[in-house]
Scaffold this motif. Structure first.
Motif, PDB file in Angstrom:
ATOM      1  N   ILE A 162      38.176  30.262  31.514  1.00 45.58           N
ATOM      2  CA  ILE A 162      37.571  31.541  31.162  1.00 45.58           C
ATOM      3  C   ILE A 162      38.697  32.582  31.159  1.00 45.58           C
ATOM      4  CG2 ILE A 162      35.833  33.272  31.822  1.00 45.58           C
ATOM      5  CD1 ILE A 162      34.629  30.521  31.088  1.00 45.58           C
ATOM      6  N   PRO A 163      38.749  33.457  30.165  1.00 45.10           N
ATOM      7  CA  PRO A 163      39.813  34.472  30.149  1.00 45.10           C
ATOM      8  C   PRO A 163      39.799  35.330  31.419  1.00 45.10           C
ATOM      9  CG  PRO A 163      38.694  34.403  28.032  1.00 45.10           C
ATOM     10  CD  PRO A 163      37.901  33.526  28.961  1.00 45.10           C
ATOM     11  N   ILE A 164      40.991  35.666  31.896  1.00 45.25           N
ATOM     12  CA  ILE A 164      41.128  36.424  33.140  1.00 45.25           C
ATOM     13  C   ILE A 164      40.345  37.731  33.090  1.00 45.25           C
ATOM     14  CG2 ILE A 164      42.777  37.710  34.569  1.00 45.25           C
ATOM     15  CD1 ILE A 164      44.730  35.395  34.113  1.00 45.25           C
ATOM     16  N   ALA A 165      40.323  38.401  31.953  1.00 46.98           N
ATOM     17  CA  ALA A 165      39.570  39.656  31.838  1.00 46.98           C
ATOM     18  C   ALA A 165      38.091  39.422  32.109  1.00 46.98           C
ATOM     19  CB  ALA A 165      39.767  40.267  30.452  1.00 46.98           C
ATOM     20  N   ASN A 166      37.550  38.305  31.641  1.00 47.72           N
ATOM     21  CA  ASN A 166      36.136  37.997  31.865  1.00 47.72           C
ATOM     22  C   ASN A 166      35.868  37.634  33.329  1.00 47.72           C
ATOM     23  OD1 ASN A 166      36.810  37.639  29.013  1.00 47.72           O
ATOM     24  ND2 ASN A 166      34.701  36.955  28.758  1.00 47.72           N
ATOM     25  N   ILE A 167      36.781  36.884  33.925  1.00 47.74           N
ATOM     26  CA  ILE A 167      36.620  36.503  35.333  1.00 47.74           C
ATOM     27  C   ILE A 167      36.659  37.753  36.213  1.00 47.74           C
ATOM     28  CG2 ILE A 167      37.581  35.213  37.274  1.00 47.74           C
ATOM     29  CD1 ILE A 167      38.832  33.298  35.174  1.00 47.74           C
ATOM     30  N   SER A 168      37.643  38.598  35.996  1.00 47.22           N
ATOM     31  CA  SER A 168      37.781  39.796  36.832  1.00 47.22           C
ATOM     32  C   SER A 168      36.557  40.690  36.681  1.00 47.22           C
ATOM     33  CB  SER A 168      39.077  40.546  36.533  1.00 47.22           C
ATOM     34  OG  SER A 168      39.128  40.960  35.198  1.00 47.22           O
ATOM     35  N   GLU A 169      36.052  40.834  35.466  1.00 50.22           N
ATOM     36  CA  GLU A 169      34.848  41.647  35.259  1.00 50.22           C
ATOM     37  C   GLU A 169      33.647  41.032  35.984  1.00 50.22           C
ATOM     38  OE1 GLU A 169      31.850  42.964  31.656  1.00 50.22           O
ATOM     39  OE2 GLU A 169      33.926  42.488  31.160  1.00 50.22           O
ATOM     40  N   ALA A 170      33.483  39.711  35.882  1.00 56.64           N
ATOM     41  CA  ALA A 170      32.360  39.029  36.536  1.00 56.64           C
ATOM     42  C   ALA A 170      32.404  39.176  38.048  1.00 56.64           C
ATOM     43  CB  ALA A 170      32.353  37.547  36.147  1.00 56.64           C
ATOM     44  N   MET A 171      33.616  39.332  38.592  1.00 59.41           N
ATOM     45  CA  MET A 171      33.768  39.436  40.042  1.00 59.41           C
ATOM     46  C   MET A 171      33.858  40.871  40.535  1.00 59.41           C
ATOM     47  SD  MET A 171      36.152  36.167  40.879  1.00 59.41           S
ATOM     48  CE  MET A 171      35.716  36.240  42.622  1.00 59.41           C
ATOM     49  N   GLY A 172      33.837  41.825  39.607  1.00 53.61           N
ATOM     50  CA  GLY A 172      33.916  43.221  40.027  1.00 53.61           C
ATOM     51  C   GLY A 172      35.316  43.654  40.394  1.00 53.61           C
ATOM     52  N   HIS A 173      36.308  43.045  39.760  1.00 48.45           N
ATOM     53  CA  HIS A 173      37.718  43.373  39.983  1.00 48.45           C
ATOM     54  C   HIS A 173      38.315  44.011  38.741  1.00 48.45           C
ATOM     55  CE1 HIS A 173      38.251  39.696  42.881  1.00 48.45           C
ATOM     56  NE2 HIS A 173      37.810  40.745  43.532  1.00 48.45           N
ATOM     57  N   THR A 174      39.384  44.747  38.934  1.00 46.65           N
ATOM     58  CA  THR A 174      40.257  45.046  37.806  1.00 46.65           C
ATOM     59  C   THR A 174      41.109  43.793  37.601  1.00 46.65           C
ATOM     60  OG1 THR A 174      42.045  45.899  39.205  1.00 46.65           O
ATOM     61  CG2 THR A 174      40.394  47.510  38.420  1.00 46.65           C
ATOM     62  N   ILE A 175      41.741  43.683  36.444  1.00 45.65           N
ATOM     63  CA  ILE A 175      42.599  42.519  36.203  1.00 45.65           C
ATOM     64  C   ILE A 175      43.723  42.485  37.223  1.00 45.65           C
ATOM     65  CG2 ILE A 175      44.235  41.483  34.574  1.00 45.65           C
ATOM     66  CD1 ILE A 175      42.363  42.462  32.309  1.00 45.65           C
ATOM     67  N   GLU A 176      44.289  43.662  37.509  1.00 44.08           N
ATOM     68  CA  GLU A 176      45.383  43.743  38.468  1.00 44.08           C
ATOM     69  C   GLU A 176      44.978  43.245  39.859  1.00 44.08           C
ATOM     70  OE1 GLU A 176      48.437  47.189  38.829  1.00 44.08           O
ATOM     71  OE2 GLU A 176      46.816  47.655  40.243  1.00 44.08           O
ATOM     72  N   VAL A 177      43.839  43.691  40.326  1.00 46.24           N
ATOM     73  CA  VAL A 177      43.343  43.267  41.648  1.00 46.24           C
ATOM     74  C   VAL A 177      43.062  41.776  41.637  1.00 46.24           C
ATOM     75  CG1 VAL A 177      41.375  43.424  43.236  1.00 46.24           C
ATOM     76  CG2 VAL A 177      42.477  45.510  42.384  1.00 46.24           C
ATOM     77  N   HIS A 178      42.468  41.290  40.569  1.00 42.75           N
ATOM     78  CA  HIS A 178      42.131  39.872  40.502  1.00 42.75           C
ATOM     79  C   HIS A 178      43.388  39.004  40.557  1.00 42.75           C
ATOM     80  CE1 HIS A 178      39.720  36.370  39.750  1.00 42.75           C
ATOM     81  NE2 HIS A 178      40.609  35.992  38.842  1.00 42.75           N
TER      82      HIS A 178
END
Length: 180
Positions: A162-178
């Motif tokens: 899954i693209p990192i942007a989608n994972i971070s959004e699903a987890m409530g993170h920014t990409i940087e935090v994720h």
């Protein structure tokens, strides 16, 4: 910073299978299933809502936590996306979690606001299987915590490409935090 231990599907199923019978334990079983499938922070369990979406009912968390850095900045409510567990044969296990929430299935008491993780940790530390899993994690230089269900979700999403942007959004993170 401690290294989070991502539980495997088999470990989660072993834990669930070894919980005692009874209403109290069924509520905790439901909470563990939700945390595992949706990668929830334990505190988010008290902030689950069903919203009308374009294609029907959607499960959301309205929990807002501090983002750190910017004073007063909070995470946004987000739609939850399931990553279902698989049994030993590789078959998907669907516990119908959203439907169970819709009909009002009860979650366990999570103590005061902000203490959801502590409440889940207290329950789990009373389970022999959890303590054995904790020892396994420790031998690998990692730490088993209630967030280990969330770590399972992140690891599984990455494994599914899954693209990192989608994972971070699903987890409530920014990409940087994720990525940290």
């Amino acid at each position: 910073k401690r290294i989070g231990y991502p539980l495997s599907d088999a470990q989660i199923l072993q834990l669930l299978d070894n919980l005692p019978e009874g209403e109290v334990h069924d509520r905790w079983r439901f909470a563990i299933q939700l945390c595992s499938v949706y990668g929830l922070r334990p505190e988010e369990l008290r902030h689950l809502v069903i919203k009308d979406g374009v294609s029907g009912a959607e499960l959301w968390t309205t929990y807002q936590k501090s983002m750190g850095g910017t004073k007063g900045a909070k995470t946004e409510p987000r739609r939850l996306h399931p990553l279902l567990l698989r049994d030993s044969d590789g078959s998907v296990i669907d516990w119908n979690l959203q439907a169970r929430l819709q009909v009002g299935e009860q979650l366990p008491p999570l103590n005061r606001d902000g203490d959801g993780g502590q409440a889940l940790n207290q329950y789990l530390r009373r389970r022999k299987v959890w303590m054995a899993l904790r020892d396994d994690a420790k031998q690998q230089g990692e730490q088993l915590t209630p967030y280990s269900f969330r770590h399972r979700y992140a690891k599984g999403m990455h494994a599914a490409n899954i693209p990192i942007a989608n994972i971070s959004e699903a987890m409530g993170h920014t990409i940087e935090v994720h990525l940290k």
